[in-house]
Scaffold this motif. Structure first.
Motif, PDB file in Angstrom:
ATOM      1  N   GLU A 460     -20.350  -2.833  -3.251  1.00 14.92           N
ATOM      2  CA  GLU A 460     -19.352  -3.042  -4.297  1.00 14.92           C
ATOM      3  C   GLU A 460     -18.077  -2.236  -4.037  1.00 14.92           C
ATOM      4  O   GLU A 460     -16.963  -2.721  -4.254  1.00 14.92           O
ATOM      5  N   ALA A 461     -18.224  -1.001  -3.591  1.00 15.30           N
ATOM      6  CA  ALA A 461     -17.062  -0.128  -3.397  1.00 15.30           C
ATOM      7  C   ALA A 461     -16.076  -0.720  -2.402  1.00 15.30           C
ATOM      8  O   ALA A 461     -14.860  -0.621  -2.591  1.00 15.30           O
ATOM      9  N   THR A 462     -16.579  -1.338  -1.343  1.00  8.54           N
ATOM     10  CA  THR A 462     -15.671  -1.917  -0.349  1.00  8.54           C
ATOM     11  C   THR A 462     -15.255  -3.339  -0.703  1.00  8.54           C
ATOM     12  O   THR A 462     -14.132  -3.752  -0.407  1.00  8.54           O
ATOM     13  N   LEU A 463     -16.133  -4.089  -1.356  1.00 11.46           N
ATOM     14  CA  LEU A 463     -15.794  -5.461  -1.726  1.00 11.46           C
ATOM     15  C   LEU A 463     -14.708  -5.512  -2.795  1.00 11.46           C
ATOM     16  O   LEU A 463     -13.931  -6.472  -2.853  1.00 11.46           O
ATOM     17  N   PHE A 464     -14.660  -4.498  -3.645  1.00 11.67           N
ATOM     18  CA  PHE A 464     -13.694  -4.496  -4.737  1.00 11.67           C
ATOM     19  C   PHE A 464     -12.636  -3.410  -4.584  1.00 11.67           C
ATOM     20  O   PHE A 464     -11.863  -3.167  -5.497  1.00 11.67           O
ATOM     21  N   ALA A 465     -12.612  -2.760  -3.443  1.00 12.97           N
ATOM     22  CA  ALA A 465     -11.636  -1.687  -3.237  1.00 12.97           C
ATOM     23  C   ALA A 465     -10.230  -2.260  -3.118  1.00 12.97           C
ATOM     24  O   ALA A 465     -10.028  -3.344  -2.568  1.00 12.97           O
ATOM     25  N   GLU A 466      -9.263  -1.519  -3.657  1.00 14.10           N
ATOM     26  CA  GLU A 466      -7.870  -1.894  -3.483  1.00 14.10           C
ATOM     27  C   GLU A 466      -7.465  -1.552  -2.058  1.00 14.10           C
ATOM     28  O   GLU A 466      -7.527  -0.404  -1.640  1.00 14.10           O
ATOM     29  N   ARG A 467      -7.091  -2.578  -1.301  1.00 15.61           N
ATOM     30  CA  ARG A 467      -6.711  -2.346   0.086  1.00 15.61           C
ATOM     31  C   ARG A 467      -5.210  -2.108   0.184  1.00 15.61           C
ATOM     32  O   ARG A 467      -4.409  -2.755  -0.495  1.00 15.61           O
ATOM     33  N   GLU A 468      -4.862  -1.179   1.037  1.00 10.51           N
ATOM     34  CA  GLU A 468      -3.448  -0.861   1.210  1.00 10.51           C
ATOM     35  C   GLU A 468      -2.732  -2.048   1.849  1.00 10.51           C
ATOM     36  O   GLU A 468      -3.224  -2.651   2.800  1.00 10.51           O
ATOM     37  N   THR A 469      -1.587  -2.383   1.301  1.00 13.25           N
ATOM     38  CA  THR A 469      -0.798  -3.503   1.805  1.00 13.25           C
ATOM     39  C   THR A 469       0.229  -2.993   2.805  1.00 13.25           C
ATOM     40  O   THR A 469       1.037  -2.119   2.483  1.00 13.25           O
ATOM     41  N   ALA A 470       0.201  -3.556   3.991  1.00 11.30           N
ATOM     42  CA  ALA A 470       1.104  -3.113   5.059  1.00 11.30           C
ATOM     43  C   ALA A 470       2.537  -3.524   4.747  1.00 11.30           C
ATOM     44  O   ALA A 470       2.769  -4.537   4.074  1.00 11.30           O
ATOM     45  N   PRO A 471       3.519  -2.768   5.243  1.00 16.13           N
ATOM     46  CA  PRO A 471       4.928  -3.127   5.018  1.00 16.13           C
ATOM     47  C   PRO A 471       5.251  -4.546   5.469  1.00 16.13           C
ATOM     48  O   PRO A 471       6.030  -5.250   4.817  1.00 16.13           O
ATOM     49  N   GLU A 472       4.640  -4.989   6.585  1.00 21.24           N
ATOM     50  CA  GLU A 472       4.906  -6.346   7.069  1.00 21.24           C
ATOM     51  C   GLU A 472       4.435  -7.399   6.074  1.00 21.24           C
ATOM     52  O   GLU A 472       5.023  -8.485   5.990  1.00 21.24           O
ATOM     53  N   VAL A 473       3.378  -7.097   5.303  1.00 28.75           N
ATOM     54  CA  VAL A 473       2.882  -8.048   4.309  1.00 28.75           C
ATOM     55  C   VAL A 473       3.862  -8.142   3.141  1.00 28.75           C
ATOM     56  O   VAL A 473       4.149  -9.237   2.634  1.00 28.75           O
ATOM     57  N   ASN A 581       5.671 -16.448 -10.655  1.00 24.98           N
ATOM     58  CA  ASN A 581       6.236 -15.281  -9.996  1.00 24.98           C
ATOM     59  C   ASN A 581       5.257 -14.579  -9.072  1.00 24.98           C
ATOM     60  O   ASN A 581       5.498 -13.457  -8.653  1.00 24.98           O
ATOM     61  N   VAL A 582       4.149 -15.237  -8.754  1.00 29.27           N
ATOM     62  CA  VAL A 582       3.148 -14.633  -7.872  1.00 29.27           C
ATOM     63  C   VAL A 582       3.166 -15.340  -6.524  1.00 29.27           C
ATOM     64  O   VAL A 582       3.003 -16.557  -6.446  1.00 29.27           O
ATOM     65  N   VAL A 583       3.384 -14.570  -5.465  1.00 30.43           N
ATOM     66  CA  VAL A 583       3.310 -15.095  -4.107  1.00 30.43           C
ATOM     67  C   VAL A 583       1.876 -14.952  -3.612  1.00 30.43           C
ATOM     68  O   VAL A 583       1.291 -13.864  -3.687  1.00 30.43           O
ATOM     69  N   VAL A 584       1.308 -16.069  -3.146  1.00 27.88           N
ATOM     70  CA  VAL A 584      -0.067 -16.083  -2.649  1.00 27.88           C
ATOM     71  C   VAL A 584      -0.024 -16.361  -1.148  1.00 27.88           C
ATOM     72  O   VAL A 584       0.540 -17.371  -0.708  1.00 27.88           O
ATOM     73  N   MET A 585      -0.630 -15.480  -0.362  1.00 28.29           N
ATOM     74  CA  MET A 585      -0.687 -15.639   1.096  1.00 28.29           C
ATOM     75  C   MET A 585      -2.146 -15.553   1.531  1.00 28.29           C
ATOM     76  O   MET A 585      -2.844 -14.602   1.172  1.00 28.29           O
ATOM     77  N   VAL A 586      -2.582 -16.537   2.302  1.00 29.86           N
ATOM     78  CA  VAL A 586      -3.985 -16.601   2.710  1.00 29.86           C
ATOM     79  C   VAL A 586      -4.058 -16.815   4.210  1.00 29.86           C
ATOM     80  O   VAL A 586      -3.418 -17.723   4.749  1.00 29.86           O
ATOM     81  N   ASP A 587      -4.824 -15.967   4.888  1.00 26.16           N
ATOM     82  CA  ASP A 587      -5.136 -16.182   6.301  1.00 26.16           C
ATOM     83  C   ASP A 587      -6.661 -16.185   6.439  1.00 26.16           C
ATOM     84  O   ASP A 587      -7.365 -15.989   5.443  1.00 26.16           O
ATOM     85  N   PRO A 588      -7.195 -16.449   7.624  1.00 28.61           N
ATOM     86  CA  PRO A 588      -8.658 -16.546   7.754  1.00 28.61           C
ATOM     87  C   PRO A 588      -9.432 -15.285   7.386  1.00 28.61           C
ATOM     88  O   PRO A 588     -10.659 -15.339   7.278  1.00 28.61           O
ATOM     89  N   MET A 589      -8.783 -14.153   7.169  1.00 36.17           N
ATOM     90  CA  MET A 589      -9.502 -12.929   6.872  1.00 36.17           C
ATOM     91  C   MET A 589      -9.353 -12.453   5.435  1.00 36.17           C
ATOM     92  O   MET A 589     -10.204 -11.751   4.921  1.00 36.17           O
ATOM     93  N   ARG A 590      -8.249 -12.829   4.754  1.00 33.79           N
ATOM     94  CA  ARG A 590      -8.057 -12.287   3.415  1.00 33.79           C
ATOM     95  C   ARG A 590      -7.014 -13.079   2.652  1.00 33.79           C
ATOM     96  O   ARG A 590      -6.247 -13.856   3.218  1.00 33.79           O
ATOM     97  N   GLU A 591      -6.990 -12.867   1.349  1.00 39.28           N
ATOM     98  CA  GLU A 591      -5.953 -13.403   0.470  1.00 39.28           C
ATOM     99  C   GLU A 591      -5.170 -12.229  -0.105  1.00 39.28           C
ATOM    100  O   GLU A 591      -5.742 -11.214  -0.488  1.00 39.28           O
ATOM    101  N   THR A 592      -3.858 -12.379  -0.167  1.00 39.44           N
ATOM    102  CA  THR A 592      -3.005 -11.363  -0.768  1.00 39.44           C
ATOM    103  C   THR A 592      -2.169 -12.013  -1.858  1.00 39.44           C
ATOM    104  O   THR A 592      -1.549 -13.053  -1.632  1.00 39.44           O
ATOM    105  N   ARG A 593      -2.181 -11.404  -3.034  1.00 39.76           N
ATOM    106  CA  ARG A 593      -1.350 -11.860  -4.151  1.00 39.76           C
ATOM    107  C   ARG A 593      -0.390 -10.740  -4.526  1.00 39.76           C
ATOM    108  O   ARG A 593      -0.824  -9.617  -4.748  1.00 39.76           O
TER     109      ARG A 593
END
Length: 682
Positions: A460-473, A581-593
């Motif tokens: 659970e800790a890793t599945l729901f952890a807030e992942r740091e968003t890279a500057p390029e994202v 107003n939400v940008v959604v980006m999806v690649d084969p590894m993750r979704e970022t909103r």
């Protein structure tokens, strides 16, 4: 016990007594076999996909399942009106109802499934355990007796040893089931299980089993005909579950030796023959770390995850069902069945994993799978769905929308295809678990096949952890939003532009980007400064500045929602869109909103805190857990709601007083309805 050996009458019209993706799936196979198809529906499903696809459709009744899909007389009358010679029950609803099967037999209608005695033998989980023990099938230690007194059950749980698993004796699908860690939790868990079991099955009897700490859930697909033949079509691993309902399934099960596969398969066929089984069935086992396996239950119907078995065997199990129901012999013998490659199934639910998997409702503004845009082969990916764009998702039924099934030459290849297919699945208008499925499928432990039935809780800790968003994202999100902003300009006139036109220099547009849940607090936003390229050169790159970094970026629209974003020479292909107003980006590894807003458009108004508690979804009030005027502490349970066959407890948002309830037990509420007045303490 041997099955009846006489042949069943053939039929040319099939009624499917179910809804959603399974109804559509069965009707597709039936039409391919030359059968006419009949759908049944409730008022809530009058415009549903399975109704639209059928040759005929008959209304059963109101939205409530007990007045429509569970109404035996109405279903049989629909078969009579349409001349249907057989009824396929799908799964859920009447699929394991022995009384329904007996009523069909009396009406001269073929039931595509096992005989009523076989259903009865496995429907009572306690009696089934005794039958399996007599047949030499290994059992988990537990209590399966007739005595149901609270004190007796409490004593048996202590004898077995905690943790224990409470299960509805007449249950299935995770309903009326809870893990109890200690004796202090026992009574509350028992009460909750009994409520769920009574509501779902009309029976609140319980059984208790030893809860194995790290078992795998491995089930075997069996098939028997009316001539005494039986085979197993190998196994599936269904260990990844939440609330005892499966989320990701795969076949074959990782790490199985041929000897263990044969031993489990033969035990499963032995279990089916013990009860005179006919048709498709699933024998479920718990597989312990030492490779010991224990009978858990038998589902006397087709399983939701049957497509992974179809993928690795090349067989259509629904066609097998229909042929066996017509009295034919099994299409293949045991030594003719083989395994080819590997398959995964991901269940797409209308639910919010970030809100404890709360069921969601709404209208699907878009529901599509872009295979070509994701570079996927059509014969490697299958989407079994009961919905299309524009369909409504209601509160009345199970929240599963679809099943995404993939195949590969081996597990690694199949998993890579699954990740790519999940990224290509575009669902809008209703919150789903799609992004959560991506996190599961991409988790290192899942990739390594380190599986057990508590996989989600364990990670659970890793599945729901807030992942740091890279500057390029952040830069890519800013670019996607700016691209849409530029497209909103329908003319070349500077007076129609939305980008701050200037005569002598490009205008700088400042954008705030943050996680959607922080959208109301600009202090949580990362600020992106954008220097726009000159408009007379549309091919010029954007210059994006984030803190102390500067990027040169371009965006190229591709097929559908696919785009190619190039940042400082690094080109990445994404599925991307901007919803409000939400940008959604999806690649084969993750979704970022990311919430996207221009700094000058920020609303600095403060939100008022409401002194109310609102319904998070449509549902029914089950119980009020306190009284009006009572002082409560933050997190204290206040009331229980039921939606989509599951109970949900609503807790106090802060320390304070419950001033009054607006609804009583048994009342139906809509999403957003004010449930109670709450006075928080200052």
């Amino acid at each position: 016990m041997s099955p009846t050996t006489h042949s069943a009458p053939r039929f040319d019209t099939l009624l499917v007594a179910n809804r959603g993706e399974i109804a559509c799936r069965v009707m597709r196979t039936a039409r391919r076999m030359g059968l006419r198809t009949v759908a049944v529906y409730s008022d809530a499903d009058a415009n549903a996909r399975h109704v639209r696809e059928a040759d005929e459709a008959v209304r059963l009744g109101p939205a409530a399942a007990r007045e429509s899909y569970l109404n035996v007389e109405a279903v049989i009358e629909a078969a009579r009106r349409t001349g249907a010679g057989a009824i396929h029950p799908g799964y859920g609803f009447l699929s394991e109802n022995g009384a329904f099967v007996e009523a069909l037999e009396a009406a001269g209608i073929v039931f595509v499934g096992p005989p009523a005695p076989a259903i009865a033998a496995m429907g009572d989980k306690s009696a089934a355990k005794a039958r399996m023990q007599d047949a030499g099938v290994p059992l988990v230690p537990g209590y399966h007796g007739e005595g149901q007194d609270d004190a007796l059950l409490f004593e048996e749980a202590g004898r077995i040893g905690y943790p224990v698993l409470l299960k509805a004796s007449a249950g299935g699908g995770g309903k009326g089931m809870r893990v109890v860690e200690n004796d202090g939790e026992f009574q509350a868990a028992l009460d909750g299980c009994r409520r769920e079991s009574k509501a779902a099955f009309g029976d609140d009897r319980m059984l208790i089993e030893k809860y194995l700490v790290q078992p795998r859930h491995v089930e075997v697909q069996v098939f028997c005909d009316r001539h005494g033949d039986g085979v197993y079509l190998f196994e599936r691993d269904c260990s990844v579950q939440r609330r005892h309902q499966k989320v990701l399934e795969e076949a074959p099960a990782p790490g199985m030796t041929e000897a263990l596969r044969r031993e489990m398969g033969e035990a499963a066929v032995r279990a089916a023959r013990e009860i005179g089984y006919v048709g498709a069935g699933t024998v479920e086992f718990l597989l312990d770390a030492d490779q010991s396996f224990y009978f858990m239950e038998m589902n006397t119907r087709l399983q939701v995850e049957h497509p992974v078995t179809e993928m690795i065997t090349g067989q259509d199990l629904v066609e097998w069902q229909l042929r066996v129901a017509m009295g034919e012999r099994l299409p293949l013998a045991q030594d003719e069945l083989t395994i080819t490659g590997h398959s995964f199934e991901a269940r797409l639910y209308a639910e919010d994993p970030e809100q404890d998997f709360l069921p969601a409702t709404g209208t699907l503004s878009r529901f599509a799978l872009d295979l070509a845009g994701a570079g996927l082969e059509a014969d490697k990916v299958r989407l079994d769905s009961g919905v299309e764009s524009g369909d409504a998702v209601s509160m009345h039924y199970d929240p599963m929308l679809a099943k995404l099934i993939v195949h590969g030459d081996d597990r690694a290849q199949a998993l890579a295809t699954l990740n790519r297919a999940l990224a290509a699945l575009d669902v809008r208008g209703v919150v789903t678990n799609r992004a959560f499925l991506q996190r599961l499928a991409g988790h290192p432990a899942f990739r390594a096949a380190e599986l057990d039935t508590r996989f989600i809780e364990r990670h659970e800790a890793t599945l729901f952890a807030e992942r740091e968003t890279a500057p390029e994202v952040y830069a890519a999100a800013a670019l996607i939003g700016l691209h849409q902003l530029a497209r909103e300009c329908e003319s070349d006139s500077p007076w129609d532009r939305h980008d701050g036109f200037r005569l002598n220099a490009a205008h700088t547009i400042r954008i705030a980007l943050c996680a959607p849940e922080h959208a109301a607090d600009e202090d949580d936003a990362e600020s992106v400064t954008v220097v726009e390229g000159r408009r007379e050169r549309e091919s010029a790159p954007w210059q994006l500045s984030l803190k102390d970094q500067t990027f040169s970026a371009t965006l190229e629209p591709l097929e559908g929602d696919a785009v190619a974003v190039t940042i400082d020479g690094h080109r990445r292909r994404l599925q991307a869109r901007r919803d409000d107003n939400v940008v959604v980006m999806v690649d084969p590894m993750r979704e970022t909103r990311l919430y996207w807003r221009r700094i000058d458009a920020i609303d600095h108004g403060q939100r008022e805190t409401e002194s109310t508690l609102t319904a998070p979804m449509h549902g029914t009030v089950v119980a009020l857990l306190t009284e009006a005027g009572t002082r409560v502490e933050k997190g204290m349970p206040l009331m229980v709601m039921e939606a989509m066959k599951m109970e949900h407890t609503l807790a106090a948002p802060a320390d304070g007083h419950v001033e009054r309830f607006h609804f009583a037990a048994g009342d139906t509420v809509g999403q957003g309805d004010v449930l109670l007045e709450f006075a928080p303490e200052e």
